[in-house]
Scaffold this active site. Structure first.
Site, PDB file in Angstrom:
ATOM      1  N   ASP A  57       0.785  -1.248   0.000  1.00  0.00           N
ATOM      2  CA  ASP A  57       0.000   0.000   0.000  1.00  0.00           C
ATOM      3  C   ASP A  57       0.812   1.292   0.000  1.00  0.00           C
ATOM      4  O   ASP A  57       0.223   2.358   0.129  1.00  0.00           O
ATOM      5  CB  ASP A  57      -0.940   0.058   1.211  1.00  0.00           C
ATOM      6  CG  ASP A  57      -2.266  -0.620   0.921  1.00  0.00           C
ATOM      7  OD1 ASP A  57      -2.416  -1.174  -0.160  1.00  0.00           O
ATOM      8  OD2 ASP A  57      -3.137  -0.584   1.795  1.00  0.00           O
ATOM      9  N   ASP A  66      -8.396  -6.166   9.785  1.00  0.00           N
ATOM     10  CA  ASP A  66      -7.862  -5.024   9.044  1.00  0.00           C
ATOM     11  C   ASP A  66      -7.719  -3.793   9.927  1.00  0.00           C
ATOM     12  O   ASP A  66      -6.919  -2.896   9.632  1.00  0.00           O
ATOM     13  CB  ASP A  66      -8.780  -4.670   7.872  1.00  0.00           C
ATOM     14  CG  ASP A  66      -8.819  -5.742   6.812  1.00  0.00           C
ATOM     15  OD1 ASP A  66      -7.772  -6.353   6.546  1.00  0.00           O
ATOM     16  OD2 ASP A  66      -9.908  -5.983   6.256  1.00  0.00           O
TER      17      ASP A  66
END
Length: 577
Positions: free
Chosen positions: A292, A516
């Site tokens: 990311d 998450d």
């Protein structure tokens, strides 16, 4: 994980096979006859046993057409023993008794004069494993001599030399015993507890082990035990950049935006030193590098409407690019390390404005801090995300009443509908920019199965383009920008090697059951913040089209075990458990 701004010369082959030893033992057969006015009809076949263990083996077959061009091909042979093929790739392989037929698949049917195609298979056997000596290509016999070298046995030493083309081919993959124990403790979890998952090194302390858990050396030592006499790949996630995940909060890290020197000397250097220990030279070490990070510099910086101040800082100071380059250079210097760089996912980088710019940035990072493109073995997509592997009920080229699928609210002018098409296109783009033509892609399928009763079985109604897409799409999220603990998600394809053209493997890099991010603010010493995208009551932001987050309730901090999510993933698995 953050999201989005809404606006082969060398083919990798093979599947996972237990306890494999790579070798190059095989047979070559040639034949040629003469026909006036045309190329001599004939063929050349190279059959190699590439790995062999007690009750099975893998083989690679290359067929070369020495006759007139053909648009399709069928290679036939018969085994002399009791070999039984169980898996094949890059050809449709079938067997009746001892007779085998291998037909081309959609992308490799055309063979010009002198053109070749390669395919492979795994098979079981007992007793001897005699190499076939006679082959027919479209009815033309290829006869010739065989290589008399004995096939490799389970006690033969492993090969020496450089990297293999695909580290997953012919290898077991490391099962993390810590994750496996958590999975097995869940009701029904034993069904998947033996699957390989990534080992996340998400802070400096993880190198030695956190709260009495396994450190990097512990995992590598355990990998040696699991390896035995065969080949084994172990998957590590390098994930601790300064100012990590600048557009999110749940996955923020321990290092501040300017702490690049600490990243280098206290994180990357110690990891590199451990990986370089000769004790571990027989392992295939797969590093997935900084999930990311780089895509955020494209989609979440000024002047994009989704820009964040933190991402502007990281773009300005260059520490994402420097950190990735440094990691690639230091880790890639170890001979048995395979670096795969994160390349986002189609619901993030699939738009025209994002796709090319991201590929250019990957090239910039791969040539920073002394790194070169040769230190990149491939790229990984969909890590810890939910994008469907392959949408089968609609394509990007479809239209309804003259309106393109690209104009649907779900696709929203994206060029891609799923991860497989995106990964293959990104691979081609990266090769065009100077990356090695043999780079391979990994796709994280740990949470993109979208099975269960909500999985569509047919296209949507062609009333409008939206009813068509929404009624047929497997991905059941409210919006592609939703990334946190998604309700309704399921386990995807099980890990396997070389499942499609240009794809090195489907992997479970994100261990199923690991959160998450927290659904509410939880004080912690891990540097992890509270992101409203993990709150099921949140009504959204521009990055998810101001929709509800779709997150599960009562989630713990990112990386912590989340039983409800694990059960959700098993319930909705596709293929079903």
């Amino acid at each position: 994980m953050s999201r989005t701004d809404t606006a082969p010369s060398r083919r990798r082959t093979a599947l996972l096979a237990a306890g494999a030893l790579i070798a190059a033992t095989g047979a070559t057969a040639t034949a040629m006859t003469t026909t006036a006015g045309a190329a001599a009809p004939g063929c050349k076949v190279e059959y190699k046993v590439t790995n062999q263990w007690d009750a099975g083996f893998g083989a690679n077959v290359t067929v070369t057409n020495t006759g007139d061009p053909v648009s399709s091909w069928n290679l036939e042979w018969s085994f002399a023993g009791n070999q039984r093929i169980s898996q094949g790739w890059n050809a449709a392989v079938s067997q009746t008794g001892a007779a085998v037929s291998a037909r081309n698949v959609s992308y490799n049917g055309t063979l010009a004069t002198g053109g070749s195609a390669s395919f492979g298979f795994n098979a079981a056997y007992s007793g001897t494993n005699a190499i076939p000596t006679s082959f027919k290509l479209n009815g033309i016999t290829c006869n010739g001599a065989t290589d008399p070298t004995d096939p490799p046995g389970p006690t033969d030493p492993p090969p020496t030399g450089g990297k293999v083309d695909n580290p997953y081919a012919g290898a077991k993959v490391y099962v993390n015993p810590e994750w496996s124990a958590k999975a097995a403790a869940e009701p029904g979890g034993s069904r998947i507890a033996n699957q390989p998952t990534g080992v996340w090194l998400d802070r400096i302390a993880a190198i030695e082990g956190v709260n009495g858990g396994m450190g990097l050396r512990d995992h590598l030592d355990e990998a040696l035990k699991q390896k035995g006499t065969g080949e084994l790949a172990i998957q590590l996630v390098i994930y601790n950049l300064p100012g990590r995940d600048c557009a999110a909060l749940a996955s923020n890290g321990e290092l501040g935006p300017t702490e690049i020197d600490k990243y280098k000397t206290q994180y990357i250097d110690p990891i590199a030193a451990i990986l370089a220990d000769p004790k571990y030279a027989g392992l295939r070490i797969v590093n997935t590098v900084e999930i990311d990070s780089l895509p955020n510099l494209v989609t979440n910086t000024t002047p994009r409407p989704t820009a964040t101040p933190n991402c502007d800082v990281m773009k300005a100071n260059g520490n994402y690019t420097k950190g990735v380059g440094y990691a690639l250079n230091k880790l890639g210097a170890v001979g048995n390390v395979y670096n795969y760089v994160d390349a986002g996912h189609h619901g993030w980088l699939g738009w025209d404005d994002n796709f090319g710019a991201s590929a250019e940035l990957f090239k910039q990072a791969a040539t920073a801090e002394g790194a070169t493109v040769s230190k990149v073995h491939g790229f990984i997509v969909n890590t810890a995300n939910y994008s469907a592997l392959k949408e089968e009920h609609f394509t990007i080229d479809d239209s309804v009443n003259g309106v393109s699928v690209r104009q649907s609210k779900w696709v929203d002018w994206n060029r891609y509908t799923d991860e497989l098409s995106y990964a293959q296109a990104m691979r081609a783009k990266l090769v065009s920019l100077g990356f090695d033509s043999g780079i391979g892609m990994l796709i994280d399928t740990s949470r993109n199965g979208w099975g269960g009763t909500a999985r569509p079985t047919a296209p949507g109604a062609k009333t409008t383009v939206d009813t068509y897409v929404n009624g047929g799409k497997y991905d059941r999220r409210i919006h592609l920008g939703n990334w946190c603990n998604q309700s309704g998600a399921g386990l995807g394809e099980r890990p396997k090697a070389a499942p499609a053209a240009g794809i090195d493997a489907y992997v479970w890099m994100k261990p199923p059951g690991e959160s998450d991010g927290a659904s509410k603010e939880i004080p912690n010493t891990e540097g992890k913040g509270f992101d409203r995208m993990c709150d099921p009551t949140y009504t959204g932001n521009p990055r998810n089209g101001n929709n509800l987050s779709g997150a599960l309730a009562d989630a713990p901090l990112s990386g912590h075990w989340f039983s409800a999510q694990f059960q959700e993933l098993m319930k909705n698995a596709y293929p079903a458990l």
